[in-house]
Design a protein around this motif. Structure first.
Motif, PDB file in Angstrom:
ATOM      1  N   ARG A  88       0.825  -1.206   0.000  1.00 53.08           N
ATOM      2  CA  ARG A  88       0.000   0.000   0.000  1.00 53.08           C
ATOM      3  C   ARG A  88       0.861   1.259   0.000  1.00 53.08           C
ATOM      4  O   ARG A  88       1.896   1.322   0.678  1.00 53.08           O
ATOM      5  N   VAL A  89       0.462   2.223  -0.783  1.00 54.12           N
ATOM      6  CA  VAL A  89       1.117   3.528  -0.824  1.00 54.12           C
ATOM      7  C   VAL A  89       0.022   4.597  -0.836  1.00 54.12           C
ATOM      8  O   VAL A  89      -1.103   4.343  -1.272  1.00 54.12           O
ATOM      9  N   ARG A  90       0.374   5.789  -0.374  1.00 54.86           N
ATOM     10  CA  ARG A  90      -0.595   6.902  -0.402  1.00 54.86           C
ATOM     11  C   ARG A  90      -0.169   7.899  -1.468  1.00 54.86           C
ATOM     12  O   ARG A  90       0.959   8.406  -1.440  1.00 54.86           O
ATOM     13  N   PHE A  91      -1.067   8.135  -2.408  1.00 57.58           N
ATOM     14  CA  PHE A  91      -0.802   9.097  -3.462  1.00 57.58           C
ATOM     15  C   PHE A  91      -1.017  10.506  -2.927  1.00 57.58           C
ATOM     16  O   PHE A  91      -2.122  10.854  -2.477  1.00 57.58           O
ATOM     17  N   ILE A  92       0.021  11.301  -2.976  1.00 58.51           N
ATOM     18  CA  ILE A  92      -0.088  12.699  -2.582  1.00 58.51           C
ATOM     19  C   ILE A  92      -0.721  13.508  -3.708  1.00 58.51           C
ATOM     20  O   ILE A  92      -1.439  14.488  -3.480  1.00 58.51           O
ATOM     21  N   ARG A  93      -0.450  13.086  -4.943  1.00 63.69           N
ATOM     22  CA  ARG A  93      -1.104  13.701  -6.104  1.00 63.69           C
ATOM     23  C   ARG A  93      -1.269  12.651  -7.193  1.00 63.69           C
ATOM     24  O   ARG A  93      -0.591  11.648  -7.190  1.00 63.69           O
ATOM     25  N   HIS A  94      -2.183  12.889  -8.097  1.00 65.62           N
ATOM     26  CA  HIS A  94      -2.459  12.010  -9.232  1.00 65.62           C
ATOM     27  C   HIS A  94      -2.839  10.592  -8.770  1.00 65.62           C
ATOM     28  O   HIS A  94      -2.369   9.606  -9.317  1.00 65.62           O
ATOM     29  N   ALA A  95      -3.703  10.490  -7.779  1.00 66.71           N
ATOM     30  CA  ALA A  95      -4.155   9.165  -7.342  1.00 66.71           C
ATOM     31  C   ALA A  95      -5.023   8.534  -8.426  1.00 66.71           C
ATOM     32  O   ALA A  95      -5.970   9.151  -8.907  1.00 66.71           O
ATOM     33  N   PRO A  96      -4.717   7.295  -8.822  1.00 65.04           N
ATOM     34  CA  PRO A  96      -5.556   6.631  -9.826  1.00 65.04           C
ATOM     35  C   PRO A  96      -6.889   6.203  -9.220  1.00 65.04           C
ATOM     36  O   PRO A  96      -7.036   6.124  -8.000  1.00 65.04           O
ATOM     37  N   MET A  97      -7.826   5.896 -10.068  1.00 63.47           N
ATOM     38  CA  MET A  97      -9.100   5.381  -9.581  1.00 63.47           C
ATOM     39  C   MET A  97      -8.883   4.033  -8.907  1.00 63.47           C
ATOM     40  O   MET A  97      -8.065   3.228  -9.357  1.00 63.47           O
ATOM     41  N   PRO A  98      -9.590   3.761  -7.808  1.00 60.23           N
ATOM     42  CA  PRO A  98      -9.425   2.463  -7.141  1.00 60.23           C
ATOM     43  C   PRO A  98      -9.867   1.322  -8.049  1.00 60.23           C
ATOM     44  O   PRO A  98     -10.764   1.463  -8.882  1.00 60.23           O
ATOM     45  N   VAL A  99      -9.213   0.171  -7.882  1.00 59.08           N
ATOM     46  CA  VAL A  99      -9.617  -1.061  -8.542  1.00 59.08           C
ATOM     47  C   VAL A  99     -10.242  -1.957  -7.477  1.00 59.08           C
ATOM     48  O   VAL A  99     -10.128  -1.687  -6.276  1.00 59.08           O
ATOM     49  N   PRO A 100     -10.951  -3.042  -7.869  1.00 58.37           N
ATOM     50  CA  PRO A 100     -11.629  -3.859  -6.857  1.00 58.37           C
ATOM     51  C   PRO A 100     -10.718  -4.360  -5.749  1.00 58.37           C
ATOM     52  O   PRO A 100     -11.130  -4.415  -4.581  1.00 58.37           O
ATOM     53  N   GLU A 101      -9.465  -4.733  -6.081  1.00 58.83           N
ATOM     54  CA  GLU A 101      -8.558  -5.245  -5.051  1.00 58.83           C
ATOM     55  C   GLU A 101      -8.233  -4.180  -4.013  1.00 58.83           C
ATOM     56  O   GLU A 101      -8.012  -4.494  -2.836  1.00 58.83           O
ATOM     57  N   ASP A 102      -8.183  -2.911  -4.439  1.00 55.32           N
ATOM     58  CA  ASP A 102      -7.980  -1.832  -3.474  1.00 55.32           C
ATOM     59  C   ASP A 102      -9.081  -1.858  -2.417  1.00 55.32           C
ATOM     60  O   ASP A 102      -8.824  -1.716  -1.220  1.00 55.32           O
ATOM     61  N   GLY A 103     -10.309  -2.039  -2.881  1.00 51.62           N
ATOM     62  CA  GLY A 103     -11.439  -2.029  -1.964  1.00 51.62           C
ATOM     63  C   GLY A 103     -11.450  -3.201  -1.011  1.00 51.62           C
ATOM     64  O   GLY A 103     -11.940  -3.088   0.115  1.00 51.62           O
ATOM     65  N   LEU A 104     -10.908  -4.360  -1.452  1.00 49.00           N
ATOM     66  CA  LEU A 104     -10.875  -5.526  -0.576  1.00 49.00           C
ATOM     67  C   LEU A 104      -9.836  -5.383   0.529  1.00 49.00           C
ATOM     68  O   LEU A 104     -10.041  -5.836   1.658  1.00 49.00           O
ATOM     69  N   ALA A 105      -8.699  -4.768   0.211  1.00 50.38           N
ATOM     70  CA  ALA A 105      -7.605  -4.692   1.178  1.00 50.38           C
ATOM     71  C   ALA A 105      -7.627  -3.416   2.005  1.00 50.38           C
ATOM     72  O   ALA A 105      -7.037  -3.376   3.093  1.00 50.38           O
ATOM     73  N   LEU A 106      -8.274  -2.376   1.514  1.00 48.48           N
ATOM     74  CA  LEU A 106      -8.254  -1.075   2.168  1.00 48.48           C
ATOM     75  C   LEU A 106      -9.676  -0.630   2.486  1.00 48.48           C
ATOM     76  O   LEU A 106     -10.614  -0.960   1.767  1.00 48.48           O
ATOM     77  N   GLY A 107      -9.816   0.121   3.536  1.00 48.80           N
ATOM     78  CA  GLY A 107     -11.135   0.619   3.899  1.00 48.80           C
ATOM     79  C   GLY A 107     -11.507   1.872   3.130  1.00 48.80           C
ATOM     80  O   GLY A 107     -10.659   2.526   2.508  1.00 48.80           O
ATOM     81  N   PRO A 108     -12.790   2.251   3.147  1.00 44.83           N
ATOM     82  CA  PRO A 108     -13.238   3.460   2.432  1.00 44.83           C
ATOM     83  C   PRO A 108     -12.479   4.710   2.849  1.00 44.83           C
ATOM     84  O   PRO A 108     -12.161   5.560   2.006  1.00 44.83           O
ATOM     85  N   ALA A 109     -12.172   4.831   4.138  1.00 41.55           N
ATOM     86  CA  ALA A 109     -11.457   6.024   4.599  1.00 41.55           C
ATOM     87  C   ALA A 109     -10.060   6.078   4.004  1.00 41.55           C
ATOM     88  O   ALA A 109      -9.570   7.156   3.620  1.00 41.55           O
TER      89      ALA A 109
END
Length: 555
Positions: A88-109
């Protein structure tokens, strides 16, 4: 690569410790090696407030761009499956749209704050320059065992797919220092085939080799005395990549072994390296070294089995002093706790076992910390407990209405997330249906390999005098778990001996007693390698073993 900020911060990270969707992303990365678009860069903020600027290559995933750069210590990764969440990394700028795997491993916040899984986001020619923040890297782990002022040392190394273990030896054989760190090639994926796929592309093998050589050079430089010789015991793929040998025989069937070891190699910036014999395409010097260590320490009777369980399962069924049958099966990194939802190696805060109590599940946590992750033995113990409680079927399916009252209480902790069952565990952890499936795959590969070896040797399971279990799993595993889950035949647990890192022990022995090297070469020449996957019945037999029991016929 350029750096800004606090100088030298990454020198502190030099020494530290602990399958299916891989090829598409990995080969896309490999095709892009050497094709960097000018001006495409990633700015990385570390927890140490250092800022790095990395050149990025179209075709890489963001994870590969970060952790194959050589400037960042790689976390244990799940080969791009999007399960472990360690990339996991945090985009400070130019964050891409989430993909389904992002949603499974990371919370909405976390998603709202710009956190993404780096392994699931591919860089392309139009990707804008990125700026990301990384979580804390793996904690360093090393130990100086004795004060040695300038005395010459020899360095034994076990180079695994997941981790690198080492032991520095004084002239009288004492341990001067030892340590562990993740294999710095983890950015290419956590399994052997992902490394080979990367190495097979232009520039890939040189990049992977340079990462490991740099790690070895740092270890040598930080020791309290000059190193005169190394012994590096590794599987065939890790060995070939380190030495930049031809790997074409390892990348496609029919497999062949072009480099057989038992040589002294010279690499820039390192002392001479002895490489133990490599008996077959997928049974390497780590196992041959482990075999001689086990025989030296235990003097076992024949027949006996040595099973070295890591990302690959490598097996030696020794039936006589100069006759043995070999087999290798891909296990993936699950037994090392990697690739599973909360998987990790057995460090502080890792759950090593679960106990079924009248009030529910109670975890055993290493070093008494609160449960944070689950190591391989913890997952095996958990599945065993759930089978006993009736919450899992032998096929690995969750049971929503178990017959026992305790099973019923556990079933109340089952929930569905995106149509996948999850069992809520203490400490905010949970077990998913995909985790259970990965463990079941490992079990099937193990029990099938054992069955085939016994068949080839004309040996019954009851005839095995000893079963030696090597690798990280052996440090904490409970034999009853392996029996109940079907890794071992009933009753075999009484003959199980956990030998820890036999590969490292063997590398030490080959440094201390060089005369053993020719003996080991003769032993390796008498080995018969089985190619399990070449058998047309392999898939059908593998599926037969996809059960948590041991009801398959053996000789």
């Amino acid at each position: 690569m350029s750096r800004q900020g606090s100088a030298g911060i990454f020198s502190n990270y030099a020494i530290c410790v602990p399958n299916k969707s891989i090829p598409i992303l990995l080969l896309a990365f490999a095709r892009g090696l050497g094709q960097c678009r000018p001006g495409m860069q990633i700015t990385v903020h570390t927890v140490a407030d250092e800022i790095l600027t990395l050149d990025a290559v179209p075709g890489q995933t963001l994870a590969q761009a970060l952790w194959l750069s050589g400037g960042l210590p790689a976390p244990p990764l799940c080969s791009g499956l999007g399960r472990c969440g360690r990339c996991r990394v945090r985009f400070i700028r130019h964050a891409p749209m989430p993909v389904p795997e992002d949603g499974l491993a990371l919370g909405p916040a976390e998603l709202d704050r710009g956190w993404r899984l780096a392994c699931r986001h591919l860089l392309h020619a139009r990707t804008p320059d990125m700026e990301v923040e990384l979580p804390a890297p793996p904690a360093p782990r090393r130990c100086l065992d004795a004060v040695v002022s300038g005395a010459p040392l020899r360095l034994a190394v076990d180079l695994g797919t997941t981790s690198l273990h080492w032991r520095a030896l004084t002239p009288d054989g004492a341990t001067a220092a030892h340590g562990e760190e993740l294999n710095p090639q983890m950015g290419a994926g956590s399994d052997v085939m992902s490394r080979l796929a990367t190495a097979a592309r232009p520039g890939g093998e040189a990049r992977l080799a340079a990462l490991v050589r740099a790690a070895l050079q740092r270890i040598v430089a930080e020791l309290p005395g000059p190193v005169t010789e190394l012994c590096v015991a590794a599987n065939t793929a890790m060995t070939a990549i380190l030495l930049e040998k031809d790997i074409s025989g390892l990348t496609a069937a029919p497999y062949r072994l072009d480099y057989t070891g038992h040589t002294v190699e010279t690499l820039a910036g390192l002392p001479p390296i002895y490489v133990p014999p490599l008996p077959s395409p997928f049974v390497g010097g780590d196992v041959s070294a482990g075999l001689i260590a086990v025989e030296e320490r235990y003097r076992p009777g024949y027949p006996f089995l040595l099973a070295d369980l890591g990302t690959n399962g490598e097996f030696v069924l020794a039936v006589a002093p100069n006759k043995a049958f070999l087999a290798s099966v891909p296990l993936g990194p699950a037994l090392e706790g990697i690739g599973l939802t909360f998987g990790d190696m057995a460090g502080p805060g890792a759950v090593t076992a679960f106990v079924l109590t009248p009030s529910g599940l109670a975890p055993t946590v290493r070093e008494g910390a609160s449960p944070q992750r689950i190591c391989g033995t913890g997952y095996l113990s958990l599945v065993h407990v759930l089978l006993r409680a009736g919450l899992l079927t032998p096929e690995g399916n969750f049971v929503y209405a178990p017959s026992s009252p305790l099973g019923g209480r556990l079933a109340s902790l089952l929930t569905d997330v995106q149509h996948e069952p999850r069992l809520i565990l203490p400490g905010g952890l949970y077990l998913t249906a995909r985790d259970v499936e990965e463990i079941l795959k490992v079990k099937a590969a193990f029990s099938l390999a054992l069955e085939r070896l016994l068949r080839a040797a004309g040996c019954a399971a009851a005839e095995l005098r000893h079963i030696f279990l090597a690798g990280a799993l052996g440090e904490h595993v409970v034999p009853a778990d392996l029996e109940r889950l079907g890794f071992l035949p009933p009753g075999a647990g009484a003959r199980l001996i956990c030998v820890g890192n036999s590969s490292l022990d063997g590398a030490q022995l080959l440094l201390e007693q060089p005369s053993r090297r020719d003996c080991l070469e003769r032993r390796s020449a008498g080995c018969v390698a089985l190619d399990l996957t070449a058998d047309p019945s392999f898939t059908a037999e593998y599926m037969r073993h996809m059960r948590f029991d041991y009801d398959t016929p053996l000789p």
